[in-house]
Design an enzyme around this catalytic site. Sequence first.
Site, PDB file in Angstrom:
ATOM      1  CE1 TYR A  72       4.086   0.523  17.061  1.00 21.46           C
ATOM      2  CE2 TYR A  72       4.671   2.698  17.887  1.00 21.46           C
ATOM      3  CZ  TYR A  72       4.573   1.795  16.841  1.00 21.46           C
ATOM      4  OH  TYR A  72       4.950   2.160  15.574  1.00 21.46           O
ATOM      5  CD  GLN A 107       3.605  -6.523   3.629  1.00 26.77           C
ATOM      6  OE1 GLN A 107       3.803  -5.326   3.437  1.00 26.77           O
ATOM      7  NE2 GLN A 107       2.693  -7.176   2.951  1.00 26.77           N
ATOM      8  CG  HIS A 125       7.064  -4.992   8.018  1.00 33.17           C
ATOM      9  ND1 HIS A 125       5.956  -4.591   7.314  1.00 33.17           N
ATOM     10  CD2 HIS A 125       8.100  -4.917   7.137  1.00 33.17           C
ATOM     11  CE1 HIS A 125       6.300  -4.290   6.066  1.00 33.17           C
ATOM     12  NE2 HIS A 125       7.589  -4.497   5.932  1.00 33.17           N
ATOM     13  CB  CYS A 145      20.503  -3.696  30.494  1.00 36.09           C
ATOM     14  SG  CYS A 145      21.748  -2.804  31.424  1.00 36.09           S
ATOM     15  CB  CYS A 161      17.687   0.604  31.291  1.00 29.98           C
ATOM     16  SG  CYS A 161      18.963  -0.397  32.065  1.00 29.98           S
ATOM     17  CB  THR A 202      -0.327  -6.838   1.410  1.00 24.14           C
ATOM     18  OG1 THR A 202       0.547  -5.693   1.442  1.00 24.14           O
ATOM     19  CG2 THR A 202      -0.039  -7.654   0.166  1.00 24.14           C
ATOM     20  CG  ASN A 227      -6.872  -6.892  -1.116  1.00 21.64           C
ATOM     21  OD1 ASN A 227      -7.860  -6.210  -0.872  1.00 21.64           O
ATOM     22  ND2 ASN A 227      -5.673  -6.619  -0.650  1.00 21.64           N
ATOM     23  CB  ALA A 245      -7.742 -13.290   4.876  1.00 15.98           C
TER      24      ALA A 245
HETATM   25  P1  OAD Z   1      -2.525  -1.972   4.334  1.00 15.38           P
HETATM   26  O1  OAD Z   1      -3.369  -1.361   5.378  1.00 15.38           O
HETATM   27  O2  OAD Z   1      -1.704  -1.060   3.477  1.00 15.38           O
HETATM   28  O3  OAD Z   1      -3.435  -2.827   3.346  1.00 15.38           O
HETATM   29  C1  OAD Z   1      -4.394  -3.701   3.854  1.00 15.38           C
HETATM   30  C2  OAD Z   1      -4.993  -4.449   2.696  1.00 15.38           C
HETATM   31  O4  OAD Z   1      -5.851  -5.440   3.210  1.00 15.38           O
HETATM   32  C3  OAD Z   1      -5.809  -3.597   1.728  1.00 15.38           C
HETATM   33  O5  OAD Z   1      -5.422  -3.882   0.396  1.00 15.38           O
HETATM   34  C4  OAD Z   1      -7.256  -4.060   1.974  1.00 15.38           C
HETATM   35  O6  OAD Z   1      -8.042  -4.014   0.789  1.00 15.38           O
HETATM   36  C5  OAD Z   1      -7.026  -5.474   2.420  1.00 15.38           C
HETATM   37  N1  OAD Z   1      -8.077  -6.057   3.260  1.00 15.38           N
HETATM   38  C6  OAD Z   1      -8.893  -5.441   4.153  1.00 15.38           C
HETATM   39  N2  OAD Z   1      -9.679  -6.335   4.763  1.00 15.38           N
HETATM   40  C7  OAD Z   1      -9.337  -7.558   4.269  1.00 15.38           C
HETATM   41  C8  OAD Z   1      -9.766  -8.895   4.520  1.00 15.38           C
HETATM   42  N3  OAD Z   1     -10.724  -9.152   5.424  1.00 15.38           N
HETATM   43  N4  OAD Z   1      -9.189  -9.902   3.838  1.00 15.38           N
HETATM   44  C9  OAD Z   1      -8.225  -9.646   2.911  1.00 15.38           C
HETATM   45  N5  OAD Z   1      -7.764  -8.410   2.648  1.00 15.38           N
HETATM   46  C10 OAD Z   1      -8.319  -7.375   3.311  1.00 15.38           C
HETATM   47  O7  OAD Z   1      -1.626  -3.101   5.049  1.00 15.38           O
HETATM   48  P2  OAD Z   1      -0.254  -3.722   4.574  1.00 15.38           P
HETATM   49  O8  OAD Z   1      -0.238  -3.896   3.092  1.00 15.38           O
HETATM   50  O9  OAD Z   1       0.004  -4.886   5.427  1.00 15.38           O
HETATM   51  O10 OAD Z   1       4.300  -1.583   8.435  1.00 15.38           O
HETATM   52  O11 OAD Z   1       0.764  -2.567   4.957  1.00 15.38           O
HETATM   53  C11 OAD Z   1       2.135  -2.773   4.801  1.00 15.38           C
HETATM   54  C12 OAD Z   1       2.875  -2.149   5.952  1.00 15.38           C
HETATM   55  O12 OAD Z   1       2.522  -0.780   6.085  1.00 15.38           O
HETATM   56  C13 OAD Z   1       2.543  -2.753   7.307  1.00 15.38           C
HETATM   57  O13 OAD Z   1       3.288  -3.930   7.582  1.00 15.38           O
HETATM   58  C14 OAD Z   1       2.883  -1.658   8.261  1.00 15.38           C
HETATM   59  C15 OAD Z   1       2.365  -0.459   7.493  1.00 15.38           C
HETATM   60  O14 OAD Z   1       2.994   0.749   7.752  1.00 15.38           O
HETATM   61  C16 OAD Z   1       4.830  -1.890   9.659  1.00 15.38           C
HETATM   62  O15 OAD Z   1       4.164  -2.185  10.621  1.00 15.38           O
HETATM   63  C17 OAD Z   1       6.308  -1.842   9.695  1.00 15.38           C
END
Ligand code: OAD
Length: 256
Positions: A72, A107, A125, A145, A161, A202, A227, A245
Amino acid sequence: MSLTEQVELEELQARVKAARRITVLTGAGMSAESGIPTFRDAMTGLWSQFDPAELASDEGYRAAPARVWAWYAERRSGVRAAHPNAGHLALAAFARHHPGVLTVVTQNVDDLHQRAGNADTIRLHGDILEDRWLDPCPRRGGPPCDPGWARPATAARPPMCSDCGHLVRPGVVWFGENLPLQALNDAEHAADTAELMLVVGTSGAVWPAAGLAARARRAGAWVAIVNPHPTEIDTDADQRVRGTAAGVLPLLFSGV
Ligand code: OAD
């Protein structure tokens, strides 16, 4: 871009112009062009190289706190070094010029929407830059704390801590954990009241966020997905725009 795609984009532009309530739901692809890796893209996605059970769960953290904290810490550095891209900036400029029209629900655990200017972005998230206690502070009869007082991380352990010995964890939602209730309620309200919802970057693989598109459509919104690739919720949308995007959002929102 084909002629049909051009016409569809112009129609969507007209919807942006006309809508009184727009909700934009974003995922990791929103920040991809800022240099922050996505999770599920083949080859480059974090979950193609790392195991989410080890790195994004309470059990995984407790099993190997130093290793998970280091992962992280590296992601935090990446977020701090990144800058909002043309997509984030187009949304922020639109919100500035049209107060009360746009709600951004994300997210993403980075702060790029906020840094672009959408300070009231709804974060489903959590926030990767936030420090939180792994376990509740046991101190009684006084203020708990503050994670900011924790002793810095070493190679052997995360920040700790000095009073209670408790470990700090990042403020993100891990698998198996609930979403922050207020954020979820606000996001559902934004879905229920939108005339237009854009779902940007997403995969639609993670719930309940993925369900917001269908929810908005049921409530009467026009739903468009932006997307470059197909998603798991393509059939929940009225329209799919195959683009990125930073490429598409300025076309839709700039100069409106
Ligand atoms: P993903 O990694 O599952 O999906 C990313 C999406 O972005 C895919 O559909 C790609 O095709 C698309 N993509 C890639 N490059 C792009 C661009 N330049 N412009 C537009 N789209 C593009 O990510 P999330 O759907 O956000 O959880 O994943 C959901 C959650 O799963 C996240 O929030 C995370 C993860 O585990 C936590 O962090 C809690």
